[in-house]
Design a protein around this motif. Structure first.
Motif: not given
Length: 563
Positions: A340-346, A389-393
């Motif tokens: 999810q983090a990688f998807a939202l960071a685009i 960033k939150q999801l990646l952490a």
């Protein structure tokens, strides 16, 4: 080496004419699926010749285009990619064909009868339906071809497209015998098909290549019939395969044995295999091609704005979604929150505005708006960096990674092509800037690349889907199991149960709601990152008329001609 056609100056003349009249970009609407699967009435296709030109010499009816890469196969039961299907849709024909208005019409079947419960279809074949070698096309050719696809040992990735037929899925998984499959040739001209459930789009499916017939006699005597051009390559469509210079060029010629040959104006189609968009556009400008761009070629991204300004760029929305696929069987993308983090960071908007430039719509859902109108709004926020960033952490904590630089090395794979390179570079920069993640880029020629993706030899890979028929199930069923065209390794029992429930729901509104619930589950799990909803973008010789581009992005040349 190709030389310029003597009429090659049409490009410069067209540019001058367009600039003089101030014409703008053409934007057409997608065709919609029929509401029910009752047999459509045969359309009366126009057979009048185009108005004769003032000069006495008739134009040469030879279409020259680009088929971006070598077809993976020219067996209708084996193909899955657009470049193979572009050939097959010209050389083969099913029981039905999608007409100019996007509606399935009787084709090899002259008459279609459906039972009141829409569970049984009876197709009566035309007396004049012939194979390119002169053999009669029979109902047995359809029955045997469908059962060949449903024999798991043959490795057809699209076998699931026939699972709407009674006992087809059971036979594929070894739980039913071939003779129990609900397709039966009761004589040479009659094919009776039984379905598992009423299927609103069944007559669209019978126009799809997985449902095409194969010459039973030829396939039995020559098992490798589809691997090359020659006397053993028999087809039943408007054109036949005349030559196949592998990785260089295919040539199709008008099939004089086609039942509707009188409608076909083109005498030949030359399909070059050119992997470079700049070369493709240059050949169009020089008169060596009549078509450049989608659905089977590409236009240089740097030329998009100029072509728009000159009014030479044609843009048609299509039912397709561009996405990246995660290998969920490999770390770190086994973790949902990291996906999810990688998807939202685009920033998808930046990509469609500054990279692709082809009129695409930002996609934060999987199913195109032509099928779910609500998906113009999507299911998550584009470029939601803080949430990413939150999801990646959270995901790294769950997996035991102290920081982003402790993640396993990440490689983004894509096939060799200008657009794929630029999109990948943009995404690489976004992931570095927004997540602090280092990403290696890796590109390969399409056939090698796709083989690696199918075999799970990737971490993140560019892919996507263009609809085979106008129903959301076509996008959602990809992820029902790990098999077939699902390369992500992700599957969900709850998701599969929703799709199964939808197949039994007869109320259209309730069925749609079930499918939307399934899509929400899929997007939440994020085995793929949707980027944008596709469009068909091309430029062409203005003398070329009646190439039919469907709302699904397929091209048909049956009605095409040069005026």
């Amino acid at each position: 080496m190709m030389t310029a056609n003597k009429n090659s100056n049409w490009w410069n003349k067209t540019v001058k004419a367009v600039l003089a009249t101030g014409l703008t970009v053409s934007l057409a609407a997608c065709g919609q699926a029929p509401e029910a699967a009752k047999p459509a009435q045969p359309s009366q296709q126009a057979t009048t010749q185009p108005a004769p030109a003032k000069e006495t010499k008739q134009p040469e009816q030879v279409l020259r285009l680009n088929n971006f890469t070598e077809p993976l196969s020219l067996h209708p039961g084996m193909i899955t990619d657009v470049w193979s299907s572009n050939v097959i849709f010209q050389t083969f024909e099913g029981l039905t064909r999608i007409d100019k208005d996007g509606v399935p019409q009787p084709a090899i079947a002259q008459e279609i009868k459906a039972s009141d419960d829409l569970l049984t279809y009876t197709f009566t074949l035309r007396d004049n339906a012939k194979w390119s070698n002169g053999d009669q096309v029979t109902a047995h050719d359809f029955e045997n071809a469908w059962k060949w696809v449903l024999d798991a040992k043959n490795g057809s990735e699209y076998a699931y497209q026939l699972f709407y037929v009674k006992n087809a899925e059971a036979a594929f998984s070894g739980k039913a015998k071939p003779e129990e499959i609900g397709v039966k040739a009761t004589d040479d001209k009659t094919l009776v098909v039984q379905l598992e459930n009423p299927t609103p789009f069944f007559l669209e499916l019978t126009a799809f290549y997985s449902y095409f017939p194969v010459n039973t006699k030829v396939a039995k005597e020559h098992p490798d019939w589809a691997k090359d051009a020659g006397p053993n390559y028999t087809s039943n469509g408007p054109f036949k395969l005349a030559s196949w210079d592998h990785k260089n060029k295919l040539v199709l010629e008008k099939n004089e044995n086609y039942w509707d040959a009188g409608t076909v104006k083109l005498t030949k189609i030359e399909m070059n295999i050119i992997n470079d968009a700049n070369t493709e556009l240059s050949m169009l400008e020089n008169g060596d091609l009549d078509w450049a761009g989608a659905p089977t070629g590409n236009l240089p991204l740097d030329a998009m704005q100029t072509l728009k300004e000159k009014g030479l760029l044609e843009i048609t929305p299509k039912a397709g979604t561009y996405w990246y696929e995660f290998n969920t069987q490999q770390k770190p993308f086994n973790n949902k929150k990291i996906r999810q983090a990688f998807a939202l960071a685009i920033s998808r908007q930046d990509i469609v505005d500054n990279v692709t430039q082809g009129g695409e719509l930002v996609a934060t859902a999987v199913v195109p708006p032509t099928m779910f109108a609500e998906n113009t709004q999507g299911l998550f926020k584009d470029n939601d960096v803080e949430k990413a960033k939150q999801l990646l952490a959270e995901g790294m904590k769950e997996e035991g990674y102290a920081s982003a630089d402790k993640l396993p090395p990440i490689t983004l794979s894509y096939n060799t092509e200008e657009a794929q390179t630029k999109i990948a570079q943009a995404v690489q920069d976004m992931w570095q800037k927004n997540l602090g993640v280092q990403v290696k880029l890796e590109n390969q020629e399409w056939n090698v690349y796709y083989e690696n993706v199918k075999n799970g030899k990737f971490q993140v890979a560019r892919m996507g889907w263009t609809g085979d028929f106008n129903d959301p199930i076509n996008f959602l069923e990809i992820f029902r199991t790990k098999e077939g065209n699902n390369h992500t390794g992700w599957e969900s029992k709850a998701y599969a149960e929703l799709l199964a429930k939808s197949s039994k729901e007869k109320d259209a509104a309730k069925r749609k709601a079930i499918l939307q619930d399934a899509e929400k589950l899929l997007v939440d799990e994020m085995p793929v990152i949707p980027f944008y909803f596709k469009s068909t973008v091309y430029a062409k010789n203005p003398k070329l008329k009646d190439v039919v581009i469907s709302g699904l992005g397929n091209a048909q040349y049956k009605w095409a001609y040069f005026e």
